[in-house]
Motif scaffolding. Structure first.
Motif, PDB file in Angstrom:
ATOM      1  N   GLY A 214      -4.945  -4.247   7.555  1.00 58.07           N
ATOM      2  CA  GLY A 214      -4.583  -5.292   6.590  1.00 58.07           C
ATOM      3  C   GLY A 214      -3.268  -5.942   6.962  1.00 58.07           C
ATOM      4  O   GLY A 214      -2.230  -5.288   6.945  1.00 58.07           O
ATOM      5  N   THR A 217      -1.476  -6.292   3.292  1.00 57.30           N
ATOM      6  CA  THR A 217      -1.334  -5.067   2.495  1.00 57.30           C
ATOM      7  C   THR A 217      -0.796  -3.901   3.315  1.00 57.30           C
ATOM      8  O   THR A 217      -0.219  -2.964   2.752  1.00 57.30           O
ATOM      9  CB  THR A 217      -2.687  -4.662   1.894  1.00 57.30           C
ATOM     10  OG1 THR A 217      -3.635  -4.479   2.957  1.00 57.30           O
ATOM     11  CG2 THR A 217      -3.193  -5.721   0.928  1.00 57.30           C
ATOM     12  N   THR A 219      -2.272  -1.419   4.642  1.00 59.95           N
ATOM     13  CA  THR A 219      -2.828  -0.229   3.991  1.00 59.95           C
ATOM     14  C   THR A 219      -2.940   0.930   4.977  1.00 59.95           C
ATOM     15  O   THR A 219      -3.472   0.759   6.081  1.00 59.95           O
ATOM     16  CB  THR A 219      -4.216  -0.548   3.418  1.00 59.95           C
ATOM     17  OG1 THR A 219      -4.101  -1.692   2.563  1.00 59.95           O
ATOM     18  CG2 THR A 219      -4.761   0.617   2.627  1.00 59.95           C
ATOM     19  N   ILE A 245     -11.069  -4.462  12.739  1.00 63.41           N
ATOM     20  CA  ILE A 245     -10.993  -5.164  11.460  1.00 63.41           C
ATOM     21  C   ILE A 245      -9.741  -6.032  11.414  1.00 63.41           C
ATOM     22  O   ILE A 245      -8.635  -5.544  11.635  1.00 63.41           O
ATOM     23  CB  ILE A 245     -10.984  -4.154  10.285  1.00 63.41           C
ATOM     24  CG1 ILE A 245     -12.279  -3.351  10.256  1.00 63.41           C
ATOM     25  CG2 ILE A 245     -10.788  -4.880   8.955  1.00 63.41           C
ATOM     26  CD1 ILE A 245     -12.282  -2.237   9.221  1.00 63.41           C
ATOM     27  N   ILE A 247      -8.203  -8.478   8.679  1.00 59.97           N
ATOM     28  CA  ILE A 247      -8.320  -8.989   7.316  1.00 59.97           C
ATOM     29  C   ILE A 247      -6.926  -8.937   6.681  1.00 59.97           C
ATOM     30  O   ILE A 247      -6.076  -8.134   7.089  1.00 59.97           O
ATOM     31  CB  ILE A 247      -9.348  -8.152   6.505  1.00 59.97           C
ATOM     32  CG1 ILE A 247      -9.633  -8.785   5.144  1.00 59.97           C
ATOM     33  CG2 ILE A 247      -8.892  -6.721   6.365  1.00 59.97           C
ATOM     34  CD1 ILE A 247     -10.739  -8.082   4.367  1.00 59.97           C
ATOM     35  N   ILE A 250      -6.705  -4.628   2.419  1.00 57.98           N
ATOM     36  CA  ILE A 250      -7.681  -3.571   2.149  1.00 57.98           C
ATOM     37  C   ILE A 250      -7.252  -2.924   0.835  1.00 57.98           C
ATOM     38  O   ILE A 250      -6.198  -2.299   0.757  1.00 57.98           O
ATOM     39  CB  ILE A 250      -7.705  -2.512   3.270  1.00 57.98           C
ATOM     40  CG1 ILE A 250      -8.129  -3.134   4.601  1.00 57.98           C
ATOM     41  CG2 ILE A 250      -8.611  -1.357   2.894  1.00 57.98           C
ATOM     42  CD1 ILE A 250      -9.571  -3.526   4.683  1.00 57.98           C
ATOM     43  N   GLU A 252      -9.665  -1.135  -1.145  1.00 56.99           N
ATOM     44  CA  GLU A 252     -10.555  -0.011  -1.438  1.00 56.99           C
ATOM     45  C   GLU A 252     -11.361   0.298  -0.186  1.00 56.99           C
ATOM     46  O   GLU A 252     -11.471  -0.547   0.719  1.00 56.99           O
ATOM     47  CB  GLU A 252     -11.486  -0.372  -2.608  1.00 56.99           C
ATOM     48  CG  GLU A 252     -11.775   0.771  -3.581  1.00 56.99           C
ATOM     49  CD  GLU A 252     -12.864   1.714  -3.117  1.00 56.99           C
ATOM     50  OE1 GLU A 252     -12.918   2.848  -3.588  1.00 56.99           O
ATOM     51  OE2 GLU A 252     -13.668   1.305  -2.266  1.00 56.99           O
ATOM     52  N   TYR A 255     -14.131  -2.077   1.452  1.00 56.95           N
ATOM     53  CA  TYR A 255     -13.822  -3.127   2.430  1.00 56.95           C
ATOM     54  C   TYR A 255     -14.181  -2.630   3.835  1.00 56.95           C
ATOM     55  O   TYR A 255     -14.855  -3.300   4.607  1.00 56.95           O
ATOM     56  CB  TYR A 255     -12.331  -3.475   2.397  1.00 56.95           C
ATOM     57  CG  TYR A 255     -11.847  -4.259   1.198  1.00 56.95           C
ATOM     58  CD1 TYR A 255     -12.161  -3.876  -0.096  1.00 56.95           C
ATOM     59  CD2 TYR A 255     -11.054  -5.374   1.362  1.00 56.95           C
ATOM     60  CE1 TYR A 255     -11.696  -4.582  -1.185  1.00 56.95           C
ATOM     61  CE2 TYR A 255     -10.582  -6.099   0.277  1.00 56.95           C
ATOM     62  CZ  TYR A 255     -10.903  -5.691  -0.995  1.00 56.95           C
ATOM     63  OH  TYR A 255     -10.440  -6.390  -2.068  1.00 56.95           O
ATOM     64  N   ILE A 256     -13.687  -1.431   4.148  1.00 54.35           N
ATOM     65  CA  ILE A 256     -13.914  -0.872   5.484  1.00 54.35           C
ATOM     66  C   ILE A 256     -15.391  -0.538   5.682  1.00 54.35           C
ATOM     67  O   ILE A 256     -15.954  -0.761   6.756  1.00 54.35           O
ATOM     68  CB  ILE A 256     -13.025   0.369   5.678  1.00 54.35           C
ATOM     69  CG1 ILE A 256     -11.555  -0.060   5.753  1.00 54.35           C
ATOM     70  CG2 ILE A 256     -13.413   1.149   6.921  1.00 54.35           C
ATOM     71  CD1 ILE A 256     -10.596   1.077   5.928  1.00 54.35           C
ATOM     72  N   GLU A 258     -18.042  -2.016   4.539  1.00 52.14           N
ATOM     73  CA  GLU A 258     -18.846  -3.191   4.880  1.00 52.14           C
ATOM     74  C   GLU A 258     -18.573  -3.676   6.294  1.00 52.14           C
ATOM     75  O   GLU A 258     -19.449  -4.248   6.934  1.00 52.14           O
ATOM     76  CB  GLU A 258     -18.574  -4.317   3.873  1.00 52.14           C
ATOM     77  CG  GLU A 258     -19.195  -4.051   2.522  1.00 52.14           C
ATOM     78  CD  GLU A 258     -19.286  -5.304   1.671  1.00 52.14           C
ATOM     79  OE1 GLU A 258     -19.229  -6.405   2.236  1.00 52.14           O
ATOM     80  OE2 GLU A 258     -19.400  -5.165   0.438  1.00 52.14           O
ATOM     81  N   TYR A 259     -17.371  -3.447   6.783  1.00 50.10           N
ATOM     82  CA  TYR A 259     -17.052  -3.892   8.139  1.00 50.10           C
ATOM     83  C   TYR A 259     -17.668  -2.984   9.202  1.00 50.10           C
ATOM     84  O   TYR A 259     -18.108  -3.473  10.240  1.00 50.10           O
ATOM     85  CB  TYR A 259     -15.533  -3.929   8.329  1.00 50.10           C
ATOM     86  CG  TYR A 259     -14.915  -5.268   8.007  1.00 50.10           C
ATOM     87  CD1 TYR A 259     -15.025  -6.342   8.880  1.00 50.10           C
ATOM     88  CD2 TYR A 259     -14.227  -5.467   6.827  1.00 50.10           C
ATOM     89  CE1 TYR A 259     -14.469  -7.570   8.585  1.00 50.10           C
ATOM     90  CE2 TYR A 259     -13.663  -6.696   6.514  1.00 50.10           C
ATOM     91  CZ  TYR A 259     -13.788  -7.744   7.404  1.00 50.10           C
ATOM     92  OH  TYR A 259     -13.245  -8.961   7.108  1.00 50.10           O
ATOM     93  N   SER A 296      -7.285   4.500  -2.943  1.00 51.47           N
ATOM     94  CA  SER A 296      -8.645   4.692  -3.432  1.00 51.47           C
ATOM     95  C   SER A 296      -8.936   6.180  -3.593  1.00 51.47           C
ATOM     96  O   SER A 296      -8.658   6.967  -2.685  1.00 51.47           O
ATOM     97  CB  SER A 296      -9.656   4.081  -2.456  1.00 51.47           C
ATOM     98  OG  SER A 296     -10.977   4.432  -2.838  1.00 51.47           O
TER      99      SER A 296
END
Length: 541
Positions: A214, A217, A219, A245, A247, A250, A252, A255-256, A258-259, A296
């Motif tokens: 991220g 973020t 993250t 990734i 983006i 992130i 939650e 997100y990861i 789905e990637y 999360s």
């Protein structure tokens, strides 16, 4: 053959070139933002002000006699941290200890380097202290709960780990409760979550690889696995997909998920999530890789097969015969949840001869006066129930029971009395909904709900022939799915006899000597000593 070739990030060379170009651009961007720490303390504080602005939660505490003008030969230093992300009591203790130490030693220290070493070795009352000479790393560290100590006359910063603040304590999981078993659950704090796994697996082979995902973020993400048990190529593939990734944020683990999941266009989940440390630890012991995302309480496990979604932690805490019975109930409930409304529609519309005469007459009497065909009647009830379910989730808990009363008594009974739906349809939809709640994994339960509507349309148009065709399509589709290279229907398709002992039944622990060979290179779970079967031990004695 590359078992990961179906994943988009494993695709064409053009795609790889594009990713490499993006990565190079990102690296170049990072290099342009990299700033070394200056010898001058005020210059460093100006850089922090420029990067962070005048946010009220950024605390900068300047210390040293020079700050007050009492002794211009002494060294000045500053503590920088974010209020709310650090443990205030620990920070106050550290400040008090530094003040006490520097009062005694300040005049003996002439250079910035010696004063820096003095702070590092004697004055900082913190468990974990690291160093950095880059301002970007310093800023990133204070956002992770560190206190940065910048010393005038030195080009390095000390980073004391003081993470704290208001965090949720370890509580019982809210979505995966058990009658018998551990009651602890993951929280939103990554370090707490890794410690919960460490408490259960005290092996030096447990590996926790840290990542940051991220751009905005930043993250923290942890990849956890057991070295020597998890397949090395799967671990490397997890790292590669997460690294690919790009983006902004992130928030939650979804997100990861789905990637990095293999199949994008499917209703069936190819990664499992849990908020139970014991379930995550059991997966690690079997060779799975766990992905923990800061913020999360749900962690991801991969690779998984279709049958993993019907296993519950409690299966391994109850007797094997009880666990086998409950597991079979879950499989039956899955098929009931997916098929019952479509079978009702198909039989009452096309295949009335399959019903006993008395039952057929009873159903016909109930449907007499209902103005809609069976499909529209079922869709009306199913959509009504989905609306009630969604409202029950969103409504405040204090008025949640009122929604249940309105849905069950008012709408159901009133709809039958008004002649909009038959009583039999209310029973079918209600039992279908209850069966759906039996499935342990919520994402698999949602998959059953979605496929139910497709099968209802097929049953209303083609009868049982349409339902069977739909099931064959789903079976072929599931056989084509992969989870990090592992076939989705293994060990049934392809058939692996040795792994069937924990699929439809749960064999006794003394019979489960091996791990699933599809996810591990080391499939020996326990050494065969000839004393594994208790009945054998008894007969020998």
């Amino acid at each position: 053959m590359d078992i990961f070739k179906n994943h988009p990030t494993s695709g064409s060379s053009a795609s790889n070139d594009s990713n490499n170009t993006d990565r190079k651009q990102g690296d170049a961007s990072k290099e342009s933002q990299t700033q070394p720490i200056s010898m001058n303390l005020q210059t460093n504080l100006d850089m922090i002000h420029t990067r962070l602005g005048d946010s009220p939660d950024i605390v900068i505490r300047i210390m040293g006699d020079a700050a007050t003008g009492m002794n211009r030969n002494s060294r000045q230093f500053a503590l920088v941290y974010v209020d709310g992300l650090v443990d205030c009591a620990s920070v106050n203790e550290m400040i008090a200890e530094i003040s006490k130490q520097t009062e005694r030693e300040m005049f003996k220290l002439q250079s910035g380097d010696s004063f820096y070493q003095f702070l590092k070795n004697h004055a900082l009352a913190a468990g974990g202290v690291t160093e950095s000479d880059q301002m970007d790393k310093v800023i990133h560290s204070i956002f992770n709960g560190n206190v940065a100590v910048l010393v005038d006359g030195n080009t390095k910063s000390l980073l004391a780990d003081m993470a704290g603040g208001n965090l949720r304590s370890v509580e019982e999981p809210s979505s995966q409760t058990v009658i018998r078993g551990p009651k602890d659950g993951f929280t939103e704090c990554l370090r707490t979550n890794t410690s919960l796994i460490r408490r259960k697996i005290k092996s030096p082979d447990l590996r926790i690889d840290a990542k940051v995902v991220g751009k905005k973020t930043q993250t923290n993400v942890a990849v956890v696995y057991l070295k020597g048990v998890a397949k090395e190529d799967i671990v490397q593939e997890v790292h590669r997909r997460i690294d690919a990734i790009h983006i902004d944020g992130i928030l939650e683990g979804a997100y990861i998920e789905e990637y990095i999941q293999d199949a994008k266009m499917t209703v069936f989940p190819t990664m499992i999530n849990t908020e139970r440390p014991d379930a995550a630890s059991a997966g690690i012991l079997e060779g799975q890789v766990v992905i923990i995302v800061d913020g999360s309480p749900f962690v991801l496990l991969t690779p998984v097969t279709f049958f993993k979604f019907f296993q519950s932690s409690e299966d391994y805490y109850q007797r094997y015969d009880i666990s086998t019975f409950l597991r079979l109930i879950r499989y039956i409930s899955f098929f009931v949840s997916m098929l019952l409304p479509s079978l009702y529609i198909a039989i009452t519309t096309f295949h009335q001869e399959m019903l006993p005469t008395t039952l057929l007459i009873g159903l016909a009497a109930q449907r007499d006066g209902v103005p809609f065909p069976a499909l529209l009647e079922a869709l009306l009830m199913e959509i009504t129930f989905e609306v009630l379910r969604e409202a029950g989730v969103r409504m405040p808990r204090v008025i949640g029971p009122a929604i249940s009363i309105v849905g069950a008594l008012v709408l159901g009974q009133a709809a039958v009395q008004a002649g909009l739906v038959s009583g039999a349809m209310v029973i079918v939809v209600s039992f279908t909904a209850i069966a759906n709640f039996v499935i342990p994994a919520i994402n698999m339960a949602i998959a059953a709900r979605l496929t139910r509507f497709m099968l209802m349309l097929l049953g209303a148009t083609l009868g049982l022939f349409g339902i069977i065709s739909g099931l064959m399509f789903l079976l072929i589709h599931m056989a084509s799915l992969r989870s990090f290279g592992v076939p989705y229907l293994v060990p049934v398709a392809p058939l692996k006899y040795r792994n069937l002992k924990d699929i439809f039944i749960r064999a006794p622990w003394w019979k489960m000597n091996t791990r699933p060979e599809t996810v591990t290179d080391n499939n020996v779970r326990q050494e065969h000593t000839g004393q594994s079967n208790p009945s054998d031990q008894q007969s020998n004695s």
